[in-house]
Each structure stands twice: as structure tokens, then as C-alpha cells.
Scaffold this motif. Structure first.
Motif, PDB file in Angstrom:
ATOM      1  N   UNK A   1       0.830  -1.215   0.000  1.00  0.00           N
ATOM      2  CA  UNK A   1       0.000   0.000   0.000  1.00  0.00           C
ATOM      3  C   UNK A   1       0.861   1.260   0.000  1.00  0.00           C
ATOM      4  N   UNK A   2       1.955   1.241   0.774  1.00  0.00           N
ATOM      5  CA  UNK A   2       2.848   2.407   0.818  1.00  0.00           C
ATOM      6  C   UNK A   2       3.509   2.616  -0.540  1.00  0.00           C
ATOM      7  N   UNK A   3       3.915   1.524  -1.206  1.00  0.00           N
ATOM      8  CA  UNK A   3       4.551   1.641  -2.511  1.00  0.00           C
ATOM      9  C   UNK A   3       3.581   2.196  -3.545  1.00  0.00           C
ATOM     10  N   UNK A   4       2.300   1.809  -3.460  1.00  0.00           N
ATOM     11  CA  UNK A   4       1.309   2.329  -4.396  1.00  0.00           C
ATOM     12  C   UNK A   4       1.060   3.825  -4.196  1.00  0.00           C
ATOM     13  N   UNK A   5       1.093   4.261  -2.933  1.00  0.00           N
ATOM     14  CA  UNK A   5       0.883   5.679  -2.638  1.00  0.00           C
ATOM     15  C   UNK A   5       2.037   6.522  -3.193  1.00  0.00           C
ATOM     16  N   UNK A   6       3.252   5.992  -3.101  1.00  0.00           N
ATOM     17  CA  UNK A   6       4.413   6.714  -3.602  1.00  0.00           C
ATOM     18  C   UNK A   6       4.363   6.842  -5.116  1.00  0.00           C
ATOM     19  N   UNK A   7       3.873   5.798  -5.795  1.00  0.00           N
ATOM     20  CA  UNK A   7       3.782   5.858  -7.253  1.00  0.00           C
ATOM     21  C   UNK A   7       2.768   6.904  -7.693  1.00  0.00           C
ATOM     22  N   UNK A   8       1.690   7.058  -6.940  1.00  0.00           N
ATOM     23  CA  UNK A   8       0.668   8.061  -7.291  1.00  0.00           C
ATOM     24  C   UNK A   8       1.183   9.465  -7.011  1.00  0.00           C
TER      25      UNK A   8
END
Length: 207
Positions: A200-207
Motif C-alpha cells: 500500500x505504501x509503494x502504491x501511494x508513492x507511485x501516485x
């Protein structure tokens, strides 16, 4: 009346262990068990002497026991399938004349069972001694030589018995780990616990 909370007795003592004027014998006794055992042994010996030098038993295939519980066990079956005989270059009619059991109802479900029983048939054919129909002086194609026929002896027991499992204990090398087994399990447990949060943290960083 019996004591305590037990089953109420309801036994039937009406069996007659000897004939009397009231009626015939009502139970079947096996007092001839020892005599029948001797009779069967003498009958086997007489049959073996009559068909000598042919073996008393037939060649049986290796099959797996039915049901999931016993399917891992391998035992001797009733007879070879028509597919196995065809792969070995034999016909069912000829196989029955040379001591090979045939079962026309059984079918092969896997290539492994076909290869296993084909190997048994090939080994049996390599050791088979075929006598001429009439006399040793008239040897035809497919028959064994005169020397092999004269040196033939009768086989006693099971024809090509199955090899049992080895009782030898196989020792495996234990690999050396940088961390202990318990520590490795705890680390893997924590990694799986926080795997979703890290995604979830990695997805937030990509956005």
C-alpha cells in the motif's frame, strides 16, 4: 436382576453342539482343519509333479491396491492386460499356454504401470524355456534348445516376486543456516504480516 447400570442380558443359549433326539446339529464345526491342510498340501505336491517342469504358479502383474487409503501399496494382480501383452509381442491365447495370467477386464490407467508390467513380461520371456510339443528331437521355431530343455528345473514359489521396500535408513545432510530455524520462522512471519502495508505504501508513492 443385575447390579448397576449395565446392559440387560438377552443371550440365546439354544445352540446344540451335538446331535440328539431333539434335532440335528445346529453349529458347523471345523474339526477337519488339520486334515484339510494336509490334503491341500498333498494336492499341491501331486499337481506340481504332474505338470513338472512347469511352475505351479502363473506369472502375475504388479498392480496398485484400490481406494485412496491403500493405493500406495503394490501387490500381485489377477492377470496382464491385453495392451501389456500386445506391447510385449504376445497374444492372450499364447500367453495362457506359457504360464502367463491374462485378465481381459483390467485396463492400464497410466504409462508407468504399462512400463512396469512390460518389464516383467520381458524378464519372464528372457528366462522362459519352451519345450517342443511332441519330442525333443523335433524342435521348431520359438522352442528352446535341447540343452536348455534338459537342464530345466521346476520353479517353486512365486514367479518373479515383487521386491519389498528397503528397510535401510537414509541419512540426509542437515544444511547449516546463518540464523536459527526459529528465528527464520519469526522473520518470515513478520514479513508476511507487513507485506500488505508495504504494498500500500509503494502504491501511494507511485501516485
Amino acid at each position: 436382576m443385575v447390579k448397576h447400570n449395565n446392559i440387560i442380558p438377552n443371550i440365546h443359549c439354544g445352540k446344540k453342539y451335538c446331535e440328539s433326539s431333539r434335532g440335528p446339529l445346529k453349529v458347523r464345526l471345523t474339526l477337519n482343519q488339520a486334515g484339510k491342510k494336509k490334503s491341500r498340501r498333498l494336492a499341491r505336491a501331486a499337481k506340481a509333479a504332474a505338470i513338472a517342469p512347469r511352475p505351479l504358479q502363473l506369472l502375475r502383474p504388479a498392480v496398485h491396491c484400490p481406494t485412496q487409503r491403500y493405493s500406495a501399496k503394490v501387490r500381485l494382480g489377477k492377470g496382464f492386460t491385453l495392451e501389456e501383452l500386445k506391447a510385449a509381442g504376445l497374444t492372450a491365447r499364447y500367453a495362457r499356454t506359457v504360464g502367463i495370467a491374462v485378465d481381459h477386464r483390467r485396463t492400464n490407467k497410466s504409462a508407468e504401470s504399462l512400463a512396469l508390467n512390460l518389464a516383467r513380461l520381458e524378464e519372464y520371456k528372457s528366462k522362459l524355456i519352451v519345450f517342443p510339443k511332441k519330442r525333443l528331437s523335433k524342435v521348431k521355431s520359438g522352442d528352446s534348445t535341447v540343452e536348455e530343455c534338459k537342464a530345466a528345473t521346476q520353479l517353486k514359489g512365486t514367479v518373479l516376486p515383487l521386491a519389498g521396500p528397503s528397510k535401510e535408513i537414509v541419512m540426509a545432510d542437515v544444511p547449516t543456516l546463518e540464523v536459527g530455524a526459529y528465528t527464520a520462522m519469526q522473520i518470515a512471519k513478520m514479513e508476511t504480516r507487513v507485506a500488505g502495508y508495504r504494498i500500500a505504501v509503494a502504491n501511494r508513492k507511485e501516485k
